[in-house]
Write a protein that holds these residues in place. Structure first.
Motif, PDB file in Angstrom:
ATOM      1  N   MET A 103       0.846  -1.200   0.000  1.00  0.00           N
ATOM      2  CA  MET A 103       0.000   0.000   0.000  1.00  0.00           C
ATOM      3  C   MET A 103       0.877   1.243   0.000  1.00  0.00           C
ATOM      4  O   MET A 103       1.049   1.906   1.020  1.00  0.00           O
ATOM      5  N   ARG A 104       1.503   1.541  -1.132  1.00  0.00           N
ATOM      6  CA  ARG A 104       2.332   2.744  -1.151  1.00  0.00           C
ATOM      7  C   ARG A 104       1.447   3.977  -1.268  1.00  0.00           C
ATOM      8  O   ARG A 104       1.498   4.875  -0.442  1.00  0.00           O
ATOM      9  N   ASN A 105       0.623   4.045  -2.281  1.00  0.00           N
ATOM     10  CA  ASN A 105      -0.385   5.102  -2.394  1.00  0.00           C
ATOM     11  C   ASN A 105      -1.726   4.390  -2.443  1.00  0.00           C
ATOM     12  O   ASN A 105      -2.228   4.062  -3.507  1.00  0.00           O
ATOM     13  N   GLY A 106      -2.278   4.143  -1.282  1.00  0.00           N
ATOM     14  CA  GLY A 106      -3.404   3.234  -1.186  1.00  0.00           C
ATOM     15  C   GLY A 106      -4.757   3.864  -1.394  1.00  0.00           C
ATOM     16  O   GLY A 106      -4.911   5.045  -1.721  1.00  0.00           O
ATOM     17  N   ASN A 107      -5.754   3.031  -1.154  1.00  0.00           N
ATOM     18  CA  ASN A 107      -7.157   3.366  -1.334  1.00  0.00           C
ATOM     19  C   ASN A 107      -7.757   3.568   0.054  1.00  0.00           C
ATOM     20  O   ASN A 107      -7.837   2.619   0.837  1.00  0.00           O
ATOM     21  N   VAL A 108      -8.168   4.788   0.393  1.00  0.00           N
ATOM     22  CA  VAL A 108      -8.568   5.143   1.750  1.00  0.00           C
ATOM     23  C   VAL A 108     -10.035   5.547   1.782  1.00  0.00           C
ATOM     24  O   VAL A 108     -10.479   6.361   0.970  1.00  0.00           O
ATOM     25  N   LEU A 109     -10.770   4.988   2.736  1.00  0.00           N
ATOM     26  CA  LEU A 109     -12.149   5.399   2.989  1.00  0.00           C
ATOM     27  C   LEU A 109     -12.175   6.274   4.236  1.00  0.00           C
ATOM     28  O   LEU A 109     -11.653   5.901   5.287  1.00  0.00           O
ATOM     29  N   ILE A 110     -12.797   7.451   4.114  1.00  0.00           N
ATOM     30  CA  ILE A 110     -12.967   8.371   5.240  1.00  0.00           C
ATOM     31  C   ILE A 110     -14.453   8.456   5.548  1.00  0.00           C
ATOM     32  O   ILE A 110     -15.259   8.771   4.673  1.00  0.00           O
ATOM     33  N   SER A 111     -14.818   8.168   6.790  1.00  0.00           N
ATOM     34  CA  SER A 111     -16.203   8.338   7.226  1.00  0.00           C
ATOM     35  C   SER A 111     -16.335   9.694   7.893  1.00  0.00           C
ATOM     36  O   SER A 111     -15.691   9.966   8.909  1.00  0.00           O
ATOM     37  N   GLY A 112     -17.172  10.562   7.309  1.00  0.00           N
ATOM     38  CA  GLY A 112     -17.375  11.894   7.870  1.00  0.00           C
ATOM     39  C   GLY A 112     -17.027  12.977   6.866  1.00  0.00           C
ATOM     40  O   GLY A 112     -15.865  13.097   6.463  1.00  0.00           O
ATOM     41  N   GLY A 113     -18.034  13.755   6.460  1.00  0.00           N
ATOM     42  CA  GLY A 113     -17.822  14.803   5.459  1.00  0.00           C
ATOM     43  C   GLY A 113     -17.924  16.199   6.031  1.00  0.00           C
ATOM     44  O   GLY A 113     -18.256  17.136   5.300  1.00  0.00           O
ATOM     45  N   GLY A 114     -17.648  16.358   7.335  1.00  0.00           N
ATOM     46  CA  GLY A 114     -17.759  17.670   7.962  1.00  0.00           C
ATOM     47  C   GLY A 114     -16.515  18.512   7.770  1.00  0.00           C
ATOM     48  O   GLY A 114     -16.359  19.206   6.764  1.00  0.00           O
ATOM     49  N   ILE A 115     -15.593  18.470   8.727  1.00  0.00           N
ATOM     50  CA  ILE A 115     -14.364  19.261   8.671  1.00  0.00           C
ATOM     51  C   ILE A 115     -13.134  18.351   8.532  1.00  0.00           C
ATOM     52  O   ILE A 115     -12.394  18.423   7.561  1.00  0.00           O
ATOM     53  N   GLY A 116     -12.917  17.490   9.507  1.00  0.00           N
ATOM     54  CA  GLY A 116     -11.720  16.654   9.497  1.00  0.00           C
ATOM     55  C   GLY A 116     -11.631  15.739   8.298  1.00  0.00           C
ATOM     56  O   GLY A 116     -10.550  15.547   7.729  1.00  0.00           O
ATOM     57  N   GLY A 117     -12.766  15.153   7.891  1.00  0.00           N
ATOM     58  CA  GLY A 117     -12.757  14.235   6.753  1.00  0.00           C
ATOM     59  C   GLY A 117     -12.305  14.888   5.454  1.00  0.00           C
ATOM     60  O   GLY A 117     -11.358  14.412   4.813  1.00  0.00           O
ATOM     61  N   PRO A 118     -12.958  15.976   5.015  1.00  0.00           N
ATOM     62  CA  PRO A 118     -12.497  16.647   3.797  1.00  0.00           C
ATOM     63  C   PRO A 118     -11.088  17.222   3.918  1.00  0.00           C
ATOM     64  O   PRO A 118     -10.353  17.259   2.926  1.00  0.00           O
ATOM     65  N   ALA A 119     -10.701  17.689   5.119  1.00  0.00           N
ATOM     66  CA  ALA A 119      -9.331  18.188   5.285  1.00  0.00           C
ATOM     67  C   ALA A 119      -8.325  17.063   5.055  1.00  0.00           C
ATOM     68  O   ALA A 119      -7.312  17.244   4.358  1.00  0.00           O
ATOM     69  N   LEU A 120      -8.596  15.884   5.613  1.00  0.00           N
ATOM     70  CA  LEU A 120      -7.714  14.747   5.385  1.00  0.00           C
ATOM     71  C   LEU A 120      -7.720  14.339   3.915  1.00  0.00           C
ATOM     72  O   LEU A 120      -6.666  14.024   3.342  1.00  0.00           O
ATOM     73  N   ALA A 121      -8.900  14.348   3.289  1.00  0.00           N
ATOM     74  CA  ALA A 121      -8.994  14.006   1.865  1.00  0.00           C
ATOM     75  C   ALA A 121      -8.107  14.930   1.032  1.00  0.00           C
ATOM     76  O   ALA A 121      -7.423  14.485   0.099  1.00  0.00           O
ATOM     77  N   HIS A 122      -8.117  16.207   1.354  1.00  0.00           N
ATOM     78  CA  HIS A 122      -7.275  17.182   0.638  1.00  0.00           C
ATOM     79  C   HIS A 122      -5.813  16.759   0.671  1.00  0.00           C
ATOM     80  O   HIS A 122      -5.137  16.709  -0.368  1.00  0.00           O
ATOM     81  N   TRP A 123      -5.310  16.456   1.859  1.00  0.00           N
ATOM     82  CA  TRP A 123      -3.899  16.115   1.983  1.00  0.00           C
ATOM     83  C   TRP A 123      -3.574  14.764   1.359  1.00  0.00           C
ATOM     84  O   TRP A 123      -2.524  14.606   0.702  1.00  0.00           O
ATOM     85  N   LEU A 124      -4.448  13.786   1.534  1.00  0.00           N
ATOM     86  CA  LEU A 124      -4.168  12.451   0.989  1.00  0.00           C
ATOM     87  C   LEU A 124      -4.143  12.464  -0.537  1.00  0.00           C
ATOM     88  O   LEU A 124      -3.298  11.805  -1.159  1.00  0.00           O
ATOM     89  N   VAL A 125      -5.087  13.187  -1.139  1.00  0.00           N
ATOM     90  CA  VAL A 125      -5.078  13.296  -2.602  1.00  0.00           C
ATOM     91  C   VAL A 125      -3.783  13.941  -3.077  1.00  0.00           C
ATOM     92  O   VAL A 125      -3.159  13.500  -4.051  1.00  0.00           O
ATOM     93  N   ARG A 126      -3.349  14.974  -2.366  1.00  0.00           N
ATOM     94  CA  ARG A 126      -2.104  15.648  -2.740  1.00  0.00           C
ATOM     95  C   ARG A 126      -0.921  14.685  -2.658  1.00  0.00           C
ATOM     96  O   ARG A 126       0.046  14.801  -3.441  1.00  0.00           O
TER      97      ARG A 126
END
Length: 384
Positions: free
Chosen positions: A1-24
Motif C-alpha cells: 500500500m504505497r499510495n493506497g485506497n482510503v475510505l474516510i467516514s465523515g464529510g464535515g471538517i476533518g474528513g475533507p481536510a484529510l482528503a485534501h492532503w491524501l489526494v495531494r
C-alpha cells in the motif's frame, strides 16, 4: 500500500481536510457522509495561533476562510429585563479568525470534490479488518475493500463503535446538552441570558439560536427535529427574558441540532487498519479546540501516511505520538458550567471574568498557548 485506497467516514471538517492532503500525496480517497449533502450553517468555529494558520496556509485555503470570516462579534450578557451585566468579547469567542462551520465545510468540500469520491446519504454498517485490507459494507452502496479506513465522524463515531467497541466505553457525558437552531427572526444585537443551569443566546440576522442546559443523558432520535424541539421546549419552560419568543421561533424553524456535551477518552487512536481523527478520537463538545485539532490532526495523519511508504502501523504510531500531547486539552474541561452556571453565585463569578480585562486576557492567552503547543513537521509529500 504505497499510495493506497482510503475510505474516510465523515464529510464535515476533518474528513475533507484529510482528503485534501491524501489526494495531494497520491492516495485514492472516498468520503462517506450520512447527510444528503454538505451541511450548511452551524455554529461559528475559530482558529488561533501560528499552528492553525500554518496549516490553513499550507492547504491554500486561508484566503477563502478570511473571505468568509464572521468577525467575532461582542455579545452582551443580560438580565431578565434586558439590562447589560457583562460583555463577552468577540476576541474571546472568535479567536483570531472565525467562520461558520458550514462555510468551512463547503470550502473544503469544493476543494476536494473534483479529486475524490463522495458518497452522500450513506453510512458504514460493518468493518472486517483482513490481512490485505478492510472489507466495508454500506447502508446503500455495494460492499468494497479499502486499504485503510478513517473515522472522522464525530463524537458519536460509527467507525469507532464498529472497530473499537460501544460508545459508552469511550464517551463520557458531561452533564449538559446544547442545541443550535436556525431561526428566521432577528432578535437584535447578540445577547445571552442565563438562569441557573440554563443559557439561551441569539445573534443578528442569519445567526442560529444557541442553547446550553444541564441535563442527564437523553434518549431521542438525533435525526428527528420534532423530538429535539420538544426537548428544548420542556427544558426551557418557564424561563424569563425573551426565551418564550425564541422557543416559538425554534418551533417554526426547519433546522435544529441537539446533542450532549461529551468527552472522548480512548487509549489508542488506531486498531489494525482503522484510525480515528478529530472528535472521534479527541472530542470535547464546545471545548473551543475541536476544529483546530481536526485540521491539525488531518495534516499530521496524512503526512505520516505519506512518509511511511505503505507502512500504516508506523504511520498510525507516529500520528498518535505527535497528536496525543497536543490533543490533551480535549481530555480536560467542561464548557457546560461556564456557559450555563448551575447557581446564581457561579453566574456572578463567570460574569466577573468578562468585566475584568486582566482575567479575560489570561484566559485568551491560555487558549492561544494550547492552540500552538505542537512542533508542526514539514511533510514534503504534502507541500510540494
Amino acid at each position: 500500500m504505497r499510495n493506497g485506497n482510503v475510505l474516510i467516514s465523515g464529510g464535515g471538517i476533518g474528513g475533507p481536510a484529510l482528503a485534501h492532503w491524501l489526494v495531494r500525496a497520491g492516495f485514492t480517497v472516498t468520503v462517506v457522509e450520512k447527510a444528503p449533502a454538505p451541511r450548511p450553517g452551524g455554529q461559528a468555529v475559530d482558529f488561533k495561533g501560528e499552528t492553525h494558520f500554518t496549516v490553513l496556509t499550507r492547504m491554500g485555503v486561508l484566503d477563502d476562510v478570511r473571505r468568509l470570516r464572521t468577525g467575532g462579534v461582542d455579545q452582551e450578557i443580560v438580565d431578565a429585563a434586558g439590562r447589560r451585566l457583562a460583555v463577552m468579547s468577540g476576541e474571546f469567542t472568535g479567536g483570531d479568525l472565525e467562520i461558520r462551520r458550514g462555510d468551512l465545510s463547503r470550502v473544503l468540500y469544493e476543494r476536494t470534490a473534483p479529486h475524490c469520491e463522495y458518497l452522500f446519504g450513506d453510512s458504514i454498517t460493518s468493518l472486517t479488518d483482513t490481512r490485505n485490507g478492510v472489507h466495508v459494507t454500506f447502508e446503500r452502496s455495494a460492499p468494497r475493500t479499502f486499504d485503510l479506513v478513517v473515522g472522522a465522524d464525530g463524537i458519536h463515531s460509527s467507525v469507532r463503535r464498529l472497530a473499537f467497541g460501544p460508545e459508552a466505553d469511550f464517551v463520557r457525558h458531561l452533564g449538559y446538552h446544547y442545541a443550535l437552531a436556525e431561526v428566521d427572526e432577528d432578535f437584535g444585537p447578540p445577547s445571552m441570558y442565563n438562569e441557573p443551569g440554563r443559557m439561551v443566546a441569539v445573534g443578528g440576522p442569519k445567526s442560529p439560536a444557541f442553547f446550553v442546559f444541564a441535563s442527564e443523558p437523553l434518549d431521542y432520535d438525533r435525526y428527528d427535529a420534532g423530538q429535539q424541539k420538544d426537548i428544548l421546549a420542556r427544558a426551557y419552560a418557564g424561563m424569563g427574558w425573551r426565551t418564550p419568543e425564541i422557543i416559538n421561533a425554534v418551533r417554526r424553524s426547519g433546522d435544529v441540532y441537539l446533542d450532549s456535551l461529551s468527552q472522548v477518552r480512548i487509549d489508542r487512536y488506531s486498531a489494525g487498519r482503522v484510525v480515528l481523527l478529530g472528535d472521534a478520537a479527541y472530542g470535547n463538545t464546545l471545548g473551543g479546540f475541536g476544529t483546530g485539532l481536526a485540521m491539525v490532526g488531518a495534516y499530521v495523519l496524512a503526512g505520516e501516511l505519506a512518509e511511511a511508504a505503505g507502512d500504516h502501523r508506523a504511520a498510525f504510531a507516529a500520528y498518535e505520538r505527535h497528536m496525543r500531547p497536543y490533543a490533551k486539552i480535549a481530555e480536560n474541561g467542561n464548557a457546560g458550567p461556564f456557559m450555563a452556571p448551575p447557581t446564581k453565585a457561579r453566574m456572578w463569578a463567570r460574569n466577573l471574568v468578562f468585566r475584568s480585562s486582566f482575567l479575560l486576557r489570561m484566559m485568551i492567552k491560555m487558549g492561544d498557548s494550547f492552540a500552538t503547543d505542537i512542533d508542526l513537521k514539514d511533510y514534503p509529500a504534502l507541500t510540494k
